[in-house]
Design an enzyme around this catalytic site. Sequence first.
Site, PDB file in Angstrom:
ATOM      1  N   HIS A  52       0.489  14.701  -1.323  1.00  0.00           N
ATOM      2  CA  HIS A  52       1.360  13.253  -0.920  1.00  0.00           C
ATOM      3  C   HIS A  52       0.126  12.233  -1.469  1.00  0.00           C
ATOM      4  O   HIS A  52      -0.954  12.144  -1.035  1.00  0.00           O
ATOM      5  CB  HIS A  52       1.645  13.152   0.543  1.00  0.00           C
ATOM      6  N   CYS A  97       6.912  10.833   5.137  1.00  0.00           N
ATOM      7  CA  CYS A  97       5.900  11.281   3.816  1.00  0.00           C
ATOM      8  C   CYS A  97       5.761  12.732   3.876  1.00  0.00           C
ATOM      9  O   CYS A  97       5.531  13.127   2.752  1.00  0.00           O
ATOM     10  CB  CYS A  97       4.682  10.562   3.879  1.00  0.00           C
ATOM     11  N   ASN A 154       2.914   4.770  -3.172  1.00  0.00           N
ATOM     12  CA  ASN A 154       3.244   5.988  -2.133  1.00  0.00           C
ATOM     13  C   ASN A 154       4.718   5.937  -1.987  1.00  0.00           C
ATOM     14  O   ASN A 154       5.459   4.944  -1.526  1.00  0.00           O
ATOM     15  CB  ASN A 154       2.826   5.309  -0.719  1.00  0.00           C
TER      16      ASN A 154
END
Length: 341
Positions: free
Chosen positions: A260, A118, A290
């Site tokens: 993020h 991520c 996500n």
Amino acid sequence: MNPFENARSIILGTGSCAPENVVTNEDISRRVETSDSWIRERTGICERRVASDGESTADLALEAARKALRHAGVSPSDLDGIIVATATPDLTFPSTACLVQGKLEIPGTFAFDVNAVCSGFMYALKVADSMIRSGQSETLLVIGAEVMSRFVDWSDRSTCILFGDGAGAIVLGKSGNENAAGVGAVSLHADGRYWDLIHVPGGGARSPVRPGEPAGNACTVRMKGSETFRMAVRTLEESVREVLKEEGIGVDDVDWVVPHQANIRILQALSERLNIPLERFVINIDRYGNTSAASIPMALDEAVRDNRIRPGQRILLTAFGSGVTWGSGLVNWTRKSGEER
Ligand code: UT7
């Protein structure tokens, strides 16, 4: 005198791409024991995009890249290299960057993947920025792209609700000495002692998928959710403060935070700890979930195109992910970013 002393990189254009297929919380609640209200309240996610059969990470990356190149007014043949941040490559090897390079038909241009999950886009940005600052490259394509849906156990309610697919891209160019415009400080960190907080156990050299054997669930995400949550909040705050200190600016000097998109509650906690109102965060987790390395460049592209992000503003990027890895960076948005070029 070093001719590159004042060279910095600037974002010349942005692009993004999400699969058309929308999967709502209601859709998921028909497969596992959960509800729309639980997912919204605990994560902020309402729906996510999921790639169709045959649609791959490289396909999404290519589409985002084409949009970013158009936005920048840069042709593929002007590129010196391609860096793709992904943890869900099309193939174990070669890299997804090579697949994108092949489709763009620019043989000879360097191409490689970065895997920091991520946080991957922050890592790729730092590498690209360093290459431009050092004079090795002038124009680079930096992409974050993921098809997380193929690595999710759709019977595990603690993870399948979170992830989505997509890609975002930027074209990074070289600036002169334009009043410190462009990419500023970028801090990167990792702590491999916590490798198992979020991981995919199978498919690698330690636990390969063998010919004739079913892959089973070994190739799906395992996550210790609440430990991850706590570590994310702490490290994101620390790395943001590190970047602000290096830049010599305060929280009030930041116009937009493009984080993020892992969980809206992580962003709320970060907003409180930093004392930056949530209204100054670019948030699209409600629509995409996500998307790992794709989430920052997707959110950035959205805010650039709807004119929330404007020339002269200071943009703070920040990410946390598997590894564990984390990092933040400051971008001074310039007139050369986007349509105004
Ligand atoms: O991209 C970077 C990496 N990822 C992250 O940053 C994710 C960080 N973590 C999170 O976002 C959150 O920890 C989750 C959203 C994954 C989970 O939220 P939580 O508030 O930490 O819940 P929890 O794991 O502590 O679970 C609370 C309860 C449990 O039930 P019991 O044991 O209290 O009876 C879970 O079984 O919620 C249950 N639960 C669910 N219930 C309904 C877990 N998932 C679900 C679900 N629907 N989907």
